[in-house]
Design a protein around this motif. Structure first.
Motif, mmCIF file in Angstrom:
data_model
loop_
_atom_site.group_PDB
_atom_site.id
_atom_site.type_symbol
_atom_site.label_atom_id
_atom_site.label_comp_id
_atom_site.label_asym_id
_atom_site.label_seq_id
_atom_site.Cartn_x
_atom_site.Cartn_y
_atom_site.Cartn_z
ATOM 1 N N ASN A 112 -8.855 -3.581 9.901
ATOM 2 C CA ASN A 112 -8.122 -2.320 10.198
ATOM 3 C C ASN A 112 -6.871 -2.335 9.395
ATOM 4 N N VAL A 113 -6.127 -3.346 9.300
ATOM 5 C CA VAL A 113 -4.944 -3.388 8.641
ATOM 6 C C VAL A 113 -4.692 -3.868 7.202
ATOM 7 N N LEU A 114 -5.417 -5.070 6.887
ATOM 8 C CA LEU A 114 -4.885 -5.907 6.092
ATOM 9 C C LEU A 114 -5.969 -5.315 4.792
ATOM 10 N N ALA A 115 -7.270 -4.983 4.820
ATOM 11 C CA ALA A 115 -7.990 -4.009 4.082
ATOM 12 C C ALA A 115 -7.312 -3.020 3.355
ATOM 13 N N GLY A 116 -6.395 -2.220 4.178
ATOM 14 C CA GLY A 116 -5.876 -0.980 3.491
ATOM 15 C C GLY A 116 -4.571 -1.507 2.837
ATOM 16 N N ILE A 117 -3.903 -2.571 3.319
ATOM 17 C CA ILE A 117 -2.662 -3.218 2.472
ATOM 18 C C ILE A 117 -3.042 -3.780 1.198
ATOM 19 N N ARG A 118 -4.333 -4.541 1.206
ATOM 20 C CA ARG A 118 -4.742 -5.181 -0.340
ATOM 21 C C ARG A 118 -5.052 -3.778 -1.275
ATOM 22 N N LEU A 119 -5.663 -2.705 -0.936
ATOM 23 C CA LEU A 119 -5.841 -1.776 -1.806
ATOM 24 C C LEU A 119 -4.616 -1.060 -2.241
ATOM 25 N N THR A 120 -3.683 -0.874 -1.172
ATOM 26 C CA THR A 120 -2.385 -0.056 -1.458
ATOM 27 C C THR A 120 -1.793 -0.992 -2.597
ATOM 28 N N ARG A 121 -1.685 -2.513 -2.499
ATOM 29 C CA ARG A 121 -0.896 -3.382 -3.332
ATOM 30 C C ARG A 121 -1.764 -3.284 -4.931
ATOM 31 N N ALA A 122 -3.051 -3.132 -4.881
ATOM 32 C CA ALA A 122 -3.874 -2.719 -5.892
ATOM 33 C C ALA A 122 -3.586 -1.463 -6.748
ATOM 34 N N TYR A 123 -3.438 -0.210 -6.130
ATOM 35 C CA TYR A 123 -3.525 0.927 -6.570
ATOM 36 C C TYR A 123 -2.125 1.267 -6.806
ATOM 37 N N LEU A 124 -1.314 0.994 -5.979
ATOM 38 C CA LEU A 124 0.270 1.659 -5.957
ATOM 39 C C LEU A 124 0.963 1.664 -7.244
ATOM 40 N N PRO A 125 0.977 0.395 -7.942
ATOM 41 C CA PRO A 125 1.819 0.542 -9.200
ATOM 42 C C PRO A 125 1.136 1.246 -10.123
ATOM 43 N N GLY A 126 -0.009 1.455 -10.310
ATOM 44 C CA GLY A 126 -0.567 2.509 -11.385
ATOM 45 C C GLY A 126 -0.059 3.966 -10.960
ATOM 46 N N MET A 127 -0.069 4.162 -9.742
ATOM 47 C CA MET A 127 0.287 5.632 -9.232
ATOM 48 C C MET A 127 1.795 5.880 -9.532
ATOM 49 N N THR A 128 2.620 4.709 -9.229
ATOM 50 C CA THR A 128 3.976 4.931 -9.635
ATOM 51 C C THR A 128 4.385 5.050 -11.142
ATOM 52 N N ALA A 129 3.540 4.252 -11.857
ATOM 53 C CA ALA A 129 3.606 4.377 -13.384
ATOM 54 C C ALA A 129 3.195 5.651 -13.849
ATOM 55 N N ARG A 130 2.207 6.330 -13.015
ATOM 56 C CA ARG A 130 1.868 7.923 -13.770
ATOM 57 C C ARG A 130 2.837 8.673 -13.122
ATOM 58 N N ALA A 176 -14.112 -3.732 -5.469
ATOM 59 C CA ALA A 176 -13.758 -2.048 -5.448
ATOM 60 C C ALA A 176 -12.709 -1.584 -6.680
ATOM 61 N N VAL A 177 -11.704 -2.578 -6.771
ATOM 62 C CA VAL A 177 -10.997 -2.223 -7.830
ATOM 63 C C VAL A 177 -11.536 -2.581 -9.346
ATOM 64 N N GLU A 178 -12.510 -3.350 -9.272
ATOM 65 C CA GLU A 178 -13.284 -3.407 -10.657
ATOM 66 C C GLU A 178 -14.231 -2.373 -10.831
ATOM 67 N N LEU A 179 -14.764 -1.564 -9.847
ATOM 68 C CA LEU A 179 -15.595 -0.576 -9.958
ATOM 69 C C LEU A 179 -14.716 0.752 -10.278
ATOM 70 N N MET A 180 -13.432 0.833 -9.593
ATOM 71 C CA MET A 180 -12.586 1.880 -9.767
ATOM 72 C C MET A 180 -11.238 1.480 -9.876
ATOM 73 N N PRO A 181 -10.899 1.037 -11.248
ATOM 74 C CA PRO A 181 -9.531 0.454 -11.776
ATOM 75 C C PRO A 181 -8.406 1.422 -11.351
ATOM 76 N N ASP A 182 -8.352 2.753 -11.408
ATOM 77 C CA ASP A 182 -7.412 3.476 -11.177
ATOM 78 C C ASP A 182 -7.829 4.785 -10.449
ATOM 79 N N VAL A 183 -7.137 4.814 -9.071
ATOM 80 C CA VAL A 183 -7.162 6.170 -8.255
ATOM 81 C C VAL A 183 -5.784 6.828 -8.140
ATOM 82 N N ASP A 184 -6.071 7.870 -8.107
ATOM 83 C CA ASP A 184 -4.960 8.821 -7.598
ATOM 84 C C ASP A 184 -4.771 8.997 -6.185
ATOM 85 N N ILE A 185 -5.700 8.926 -5.603
ATOM 86 C CA ILE A 185 -5.640 9.245 -3.922
ATOM 87 C C ILE A 185 -6.152 8.206 -3.395
#
Length: 264
Positions: free
Chosen positions: A113-131, A76-85
């Protein structure tokens, strides 16, 4: 209120049907480019075709991956490297007597139900905070607070999301990124129809079966009907917008008054 998400990119997990598809539609109507996720290309392509018919001119990104796995999250991160939401909607549920839930099933519910969301949050949160802007949401449930006796493994997973979202909100403090969970009440989806018929007479017409289910198994609902997916999506779209900039670390309810408490 003007909910303008033009220029924003969103990823909605588990969005080929039900609440996820309604959220994808709502975000697209507000102007966002939306990643539509499902486990197979065929399901994703079909969902995007349906969404495009409802929101002509909207841009949807296909994300075919099993997000309940590390490999799927990486894809998923490969297909969408950056997301805002990021809307962590992916989830499984089902009724089973408490004493019959084995270790493997407990692990599966936590993983999906839990770890899937945690993984994606770890992947995308740094980019969000940087922006300096971002929105992360976890679609929780009334079951996080009012744990159903017939599916405590599901309730456990949704309760965990409240802690996860609050914790990541603290991680994002002061960055312009908000993190919230959404406490969705009993909602009318195809999967829920199947669930209802696990608990009531399978020969009943749907309208009657729904009434019996709400009366016998969800009597505390003040709405006294199942919530439509679009009603969940309305709150998610609002929380995704600039108008919700001061709402973070919360468990926001769209539960039809099901949770019998002033606070979550």
């Amino acid at each position: 209120m003007q909910l303008n998400l033009e220029g924003r990119t969103a990823l909605v997990t588990g969005s080929t049907q039900g609440i996820g598809a309604a959220i994808a539609e709502g975000l697209a109507k507000a102007g966002a480019q939306v990643g539509v996720s499902g486990r197979t290309e065929a399901r994703v392509d079909e969902a995007i075709a349906n969404l495009t018919a409802k929101v002509p001119g909207a841009k949807f990104v296909p994300v075919a991956a099993d997000l309940g796995t590390e490999e799927g999250a990486a894809r998923a991160v490969e297909l969408m490297p950056d997301v805002d939401i990021l809307v962590n909607n992916l989830g499984i549920f089902g009724a089973k007597p408490a004493m019959e839930i084995g270790d493997d099933e407990w692990r599966l519910y936590f993983e999906v139900n839990v770890l899937a969301g945690i993984r994606l949050t770890r992947a995308y949160l740094p980019g969000m905070t940087a922006r300096g802007w971002g929105r992360v949401q976890y679609i929780a449930s009334d079951s996080a607070v009012v744990v159903p006796a017939e599916m405590i493994h599901y309730g456990m997973s949704k309760t965990a999301l409240l802690s996860v979202s609050r914790g990541f909100a603290k991680e994002a403090a002061g960055t312009g990124v908000t993190v919230n969970s959404v406490l969705a009440g009993p909602t009318h989806t195809g999967g829920v129809e199947d669930f209802v018929y696990q608990l009531v007479d399978k020969d009943l017409p749907w309208d009657e079966a729904q009434r019996v289910f709400m009366r016998e198994h969800r009597p505390q609902s003040l709405l006294q009907r199942l919530i439509e997916p679009e009603e969940i999506a309305n709150l998610v779209v609002y929380l995704s917008s600039d108008l919700a900039s001061a709402t973070t670390g919360g468990a926001v309810r769209v539960d039809g008054g099901y949770i019998d408490s002033i606070l979550p």
